[in-house]
Design a protein around this motif. Structure first.
Motif, PDB file in Angstrom:
ATOM      1  N   VAL A 181       0.834  -1.202   0.000  1.00 35.45           N
ATOM      2  CA  VAL A 181       0.000   0.000   0.000  1.00 35.45           C
ATOM      3  C   VAL A 181       0.866   1.248   0.000  1.00 35.45           C
ATOM      4  CG1 VAL A 181      -1.621   1.365   1.371  1.00 35.45           C
ATOM      5  CG2 VAL A 181      -1.982  -1.099   1.097  1.00 35.45           C
ATOM      6  N   LEU A 182       1.818   1.328   0.927  1.00 35.45           N
ATOM      7  CA  LEU A 182       2.626   2.539   1.065  1.00 35.45           C
ATOM      8  C   LEU A 182       3.486   2.788  -0.167  1.00 35.45           C
ATOM      9  CD1 LEU A 182       3.655   2.175   4.813  1.00 35.45           C
ATOM     10  CD2 LEU A 182       1.882   3.652   3.843  1.00 35.45           C
ATOM     11  N   ALA A 183       3.860   1.733  -0.861  1.00 35.75           N
ATOM     12  CA  ALA A 183       4.682   1.889  -2.065  1.00 35.75           C
ATOM     13  C   ALA A 183       3.928   2.599  -3.183  1.00 35.75           C
ATOM     14  CB  ALA A 183       5.163   0.527  -2.552  1.00 35.75           C
ATOM     15  N   THR A 184       2.604   2.560  -3.162  1.00 30.97           N
ATOM     16  CA  THR A 184       1.849   3.237  -4.219  1.00 30.97           C
ATOM     17  C   THR A 184       1.961   4.754  -4.121  1.00 30.97           C
ATOM     18  OG1 THR A 184      -0.256   3.282  -2.994  1.00 30.97           O
ATOM     19  CG2 THR A 184       0.197   1.327  -4.342  1.00 30.97           C
ATOM     20  N   ALA A 232      -1.254   7.284  -0.265  1.00 31.09           N
ATOM     21  CA  ALA A 232      -1.397   5.993   0.396  1.00 31.09           C
ATOM     22  C   ALA A 232      -1.161   6.123   1.893  1.00 31.09           C
ATOM     23  CB  ALA A 232      -0.407   4.998  -0.201  1.00 31.09           C
ATOM     24  N   LEU A 233      -2.053   5.500   2.687  1.00 27.94           N
ATOM     25  CA  LEU A 233      -1.997   5.588   4.148  1.00 27.94           C
ATOM     26  C   LEU A 233      -2.308   4.224   4.754  1.00 27.94           C
ATOM     27  CD1 LEU A 233      -4.298   8.743   4.462  1.00 27.94           C
ATOM     28  CD2 LEU A 233      -1.794   8.753   4.326  1.00 27.94           C
ATOM     29  N   VAL A 234      -1.732   3.976   5.935  1.00 29.21           N
ATOM     30  CA  VAL A 234      -2.054   2.781   6.710  1.00 29.21           C
ATOM     31  C   VAL A 234      -2.356   3.217   8.135  1.00 29.21           C
ATOM     32  CG1 VAL A 234      -1.160   0.628   7.693  1.00 29.21           C
ATOM     33  CG2 VAL A 234      -0.649   1.222   5.313  1.00 29.21           C
ATOM     34  N   LEU A 286      -9.958   9.376  13.850  1.00 29.20           N
ATOM     35  CA  LEU A 286      -8.616   9.317  13.272  1.00 29.20           C
ATOM     36  C   LEU A 286      -8.690   9.014  11.779  1.00 29.20           C
ATOM     37  CD1 LEU A 286      -5.542   9.277  13.344  1.00 29.20           C
ATOM     38  CD2 LEU A 286      -5.649   6.904  14.159  1.00 29.20           C
ATOM     39  N   PHE A 287      -9.565   8.132  11.375  1.00 28.47           N
ATOM     40  CA  PHE A 287      -9.716   7.846   9.944  1.00 28.47           C
ATOM     41  C   PHE A 287     -10.088   9.120   9.181  1.00 28.47           C
ATOM     42  CE2 PHE A 287      -9.488   3.506  11.221  1.00 28.47           C
ATOM     43  CZ  PHE A 287      -9.194   2.773  10.085  1.00 28.47           C
ATOM     44  N   VAL A 288     -10.946   9.934   9.772  1.00 29.06           N
ATOM     45  CA  VAL A 288     -11.367  11.165   9.104  1.00 29.06           C
ATOM     46  C   VAL A 288     -10.196  12.131   8.968  1.00 29.06           C
ATOM     47  CG1 VAL A 288     -12.875  13.184   9.241  1.00 29.06           C
ATOM     48  CG2 VAL A 288     -13.769  10.921   9.842  1.00 29.06           C
ATOM     49  N   VAL A 289      -9.465  12.363  10.054  1.00 26.42           N
ATOM     50  CA  VAL A 289      -8.369  13.337   9.963  1.00 26.42           C
ATOM     51  C   VAL A 289      -7.264  12.812   9.055  1.00 26.42           C
ATOM     52  CG1 VAL A 289      -8.876  14.395  12.194  1.00 26.42           C
ATOM     53  CG2 VAL A 289      -7.221  12.534  12.095  1.00 26.42           C
ATOM     54  N   ALA A 290      -7.063  11.484   9.013  1.00 26.06           N
ATOM     55  CA  ALA A 290      -6.059  10.929   8.105  1.00 26.06           C
ATOM     56  C   ALA A 290      -6.458  11.155   6.653  1.00 26.06           C
ATOM     57  CB  ALA A 290      -5.855   9.444   8.384  1.00 26.06           C
ATOM     58  N   VAL A 291      -7.719  10.886   6.338  1.00 24.47           N
ATOM     59  CA  VAL A 291      -8.197  11.107   4.970  1.00 24.47           C
ATOM     60  C   VAL A 291      -8.072  12.577   4.591  1.00 24.47           C
ATOM     61  CG1 VAL A 291     -10.322  11.185   3.597  1.00 24.47           C
ATOM     62  CG2 VAL A 291      -9.710   9.104   4.817  1.00 24.47           C
ATOM     63  N   GLU A 292      -8.322  13.448   5.530  1.00 30.84           N
ATOM     64  CA  GLU A 292      -8.313  14.877   5.235  1.00 30.84           C
ATOM     65  C   GLU A 292      -6.921  15.469   5.125  1.00 30.84           C
ATOM     66  OE1 GLU A 292     -12.584  16.178   7.286  1.00 30.84           O
ATOM     67  OE2 GLU A 292     -10.709  16.475   8.388  1.00 30.84           O
ATOM     68  N   GLY A 310       2.126   8.086   1.887  1.00 27.60           N
ATOM     69  CA  GLY A 310       3.171   7.163   2.308  1.00 27.60           C
ATOM     70  C   GLY A 310       3.388   7.113   3.809  1.00 27.60           C
ATOM     71  N   THR A 311       2.339   7.424   4.607  1.00 29.07           N
ATOM     72  CA  THR A 311       2.510   7.453   6.063  1.00 29.07           C
ATOM     73  C   THR A 311       1.668   6.393   6.753  1.00 29.07           C
ATOM     74  OG1 THR A 311       0.841   9.227   6.241  1.00 29.07           O
ATOM     75  CG2 THR A 311       3.162   9.875   6.147  1.00 29.07           C
ATOM     76  N   LEU A 312       2.143   5.987   7.921  1.00 27.50           N
ATOM     77  CA  LEU A 312       1.526   4.937   8.728  1.00 27.50           C
ATOM     78  C   LEU A 312       1.271   5.499  10.120  1.00 27.50           C
ATOM     79  CD1 LEU A 312       2.698   1.250   8.932  1.00 27.50           C
ATOM     80  CD2 LEU A 312       2.407   2.559  11.029  1.00 27.50           C
ATOM     81  N   TRP A 313       0.106   5.153  10.699  1.00 26.96           N
ATOM     82  CA  TRP A 313      -0.303   5.736  11.974  1.00 26.96           C
ATOM     83  C   TRP A 313      -0.857   4.667  12.900  1.00 26.96           C
ATOM     84  CZ3 TRP A 313       1.139  10.731  11.971  1.00 26.96           C
ATOM     85  CH2 TRP A 313       1.304  11.346  10.722  1.00 26.96           C
ATOM     86  N   HIS A 314      -0.548   4.807  14.191  1.00 30.33           N
ATOM     87  CA  HIS A 314      -1.117   3.933  15.206  1.00 30.33           C
ATOM     88  C   HIS A 314      -2.366   4.590  15.788  1.00 30.33           C
ATOM     89  CE1 HIS A 314       2.916   1.708  16.110  1.00 30.33           C
ATOM     90  NE2 HIS A 314       2.333   1.293  15.006  1.00 30.33           N
ATOM     91  N   GLY A 315      -3.476   3.860  15.755  1.00 30.59           N
ATOM     92  CA  GLY A 315      -4.714   4.333  16.360  1.00 30.59           C
ATOM     93  C   GLY A 315      -4.849   3.768  17.756  1.00 30.59           C
ATOM     94  N   VAL A 316      -4.193   4.425  18.714  1.00 30.44           N
ATOM     95  CA  VAL A 316      -4.156   3.941  20.098  1.00 30.44           C
ATOM     96  C   VAL A 316      -4.304   5.139  21.038  1.00 30.44           C
ATOM     97  CG1 VAL A 316      -2.703   2.877  21.887  1.00 30.44           C
ATOM     98  CG2 VAL A 316      -2.699   1.952  19.566  1.00 30.44           C
ATOM     99  N   THR A 317      -5.179   5.025  22.029  1.00 32.83           N
ATOM    100  CA  THR A 317      -5.321   6.083  23.023  1.00 32.83           C
ATOM    101  C   THR A 317      -4.763   5.684  24.385  1.00 32.83           C
ATOM    102  OG1 THR A 317      -7.574   5.298  23.425  1.00 32.83           O
ATOM    103  CG2 THR A 317      -7.313   7.153  21.919  1.00 32.83           C
TER     104      THR A 317
END
Length: 291
Positions: free
Chosen positions: A136-139, A146-148, A196-202, A207-214
């Motif tokens: 995914v990130l390679a695209t 591309a985001l994960v 988090l999905f919303v702010v990532a899309v926006e 090419g970035t990856l994020w942890h969704g952890v509180t």
């Protein structure tokens, strides 16, 4: 933005659909052929993750972002082909493709919170997911934003793995957890994760990856105890031997529940402006959606 959401009717997917809509985005659901379940008044397109051509056809030029929240098929080639099909129409456009992974790709992390730069060491149930993440990130090199996102263990809305703990407490007349008492789980409320999905899309860069952890590391003993309270069971939590849990839950899933993890979600707060605001997992079990 017009967002094609794969998995929009699932536990997390429905929360993401709600958050996207509240933020002013238009959600388009991808449904399997023959799925005639009542929709939510959203546009619906047809596609099957085992049919790459149908996926490519669903990503028309009016789609600004694609979010893949579908449960992995269990076959690496099938999932890789699905990613290729979904990203093909996005190449060179700068449009978003967001893939949902999970923190289990990190394996056991040790005492210090693992950030997005930590090496992967996936347990068998998510064995090939790091390969899909890299695909995914390679695209991003081909003009896809591309985001994960790797969610922690999700709670809230009475669902997710914490609901399993509540059910186990009822069935066994005592709170149960798999493996060692010292195990810790990184947690996140489903609605915070959806935000988090919303702010990532926006705004997340390509090419970035994020942890969704509180909550980086919540003791499974405390989660099981709170689940027992939610189930009306007052006994002390007891360990459930892995071999017995495997017979009921399946070996791969039971093994994943024994992971001791500490995972940081600070990067999304600091760099994307993610602002989690819901209650923690233990409080949610004691006083919130599981009561």
């Amino acid at each position: 933005m017009k967002v094609l959401l794969i998995g929009a009717t699932g536990y997390l997917g429905s929360a993401v659909a709600d958050s996207l809509t509240e933020a002013g985005h238009q959600v388009v659901e991808l449904a399997r052929p023959g799925d005639d379940r009542p929709g939510q008044g959203r546009e619906r397109r047809v596609g099957d993750l085992t049919d790459p051509r149908s996926l490519t056809q669903a990503v028309t030029s009016d789609i600004d972002a694609v979010i893949n929240m579908a449960t992995p098929s269990g076959d690496a080639e099938t999932d890789a082909a699905a990613v290729a099909a979904l990203t093909e129409p996005l190449r060179g456009t700068g449009k978003v493709f967001l893939y949902t992974s999970g923190v289990w790709v990190l394996g056991a992390t040790g005492p210090d919170p693992a950030d997005e730069n930590a090496p992967t060491n996936p347990v068998p149930i998510v064995g090939y997911r790091p390969t899909i993440e890299r695909q995914v990130l390679a695209t991003a090199e081909d003009g896809v934003r591309a985001l994960v996102i790797r969610p922690g263990i999700v709670h809230g809305r009475g669902g997710g793995i914490p609901a399993l703990l509540v059910n186990l407490a009822r069935e066994h007349a005592a709170p149960r957890f798999v493996g060692e008492e010292a195990v810790r789980w990184p947690m996140v409320h489903v609605d915070d994760l959806a935000d988090l999905f919303v702010v990532a899309v926006e705004r997340a860069p390509a090419g970035t990856l994020w942890h969704g952890v509180t909550e980086p590391a919540v003791a499974v003993h405390d989660l099981a105890s709170a689940a027992g309270r939610a189930a009306g069971v007052s006994a002390e939590p007891r360990g459930w031997p892995l071999d017995q849990a495997s017979e009921t839950l399946g070996a791969a899933f039971a093994d994943a529940l024994t992971l001791d993890q500490s995972v940081s979600g600070d990067a999304a707060r600091d760099k994307l402006g993610w602002s989690p605001r819901r209650e923690g997992a233990v409080a949610d079990l004691l006083e919130g959606s599981y009561r």
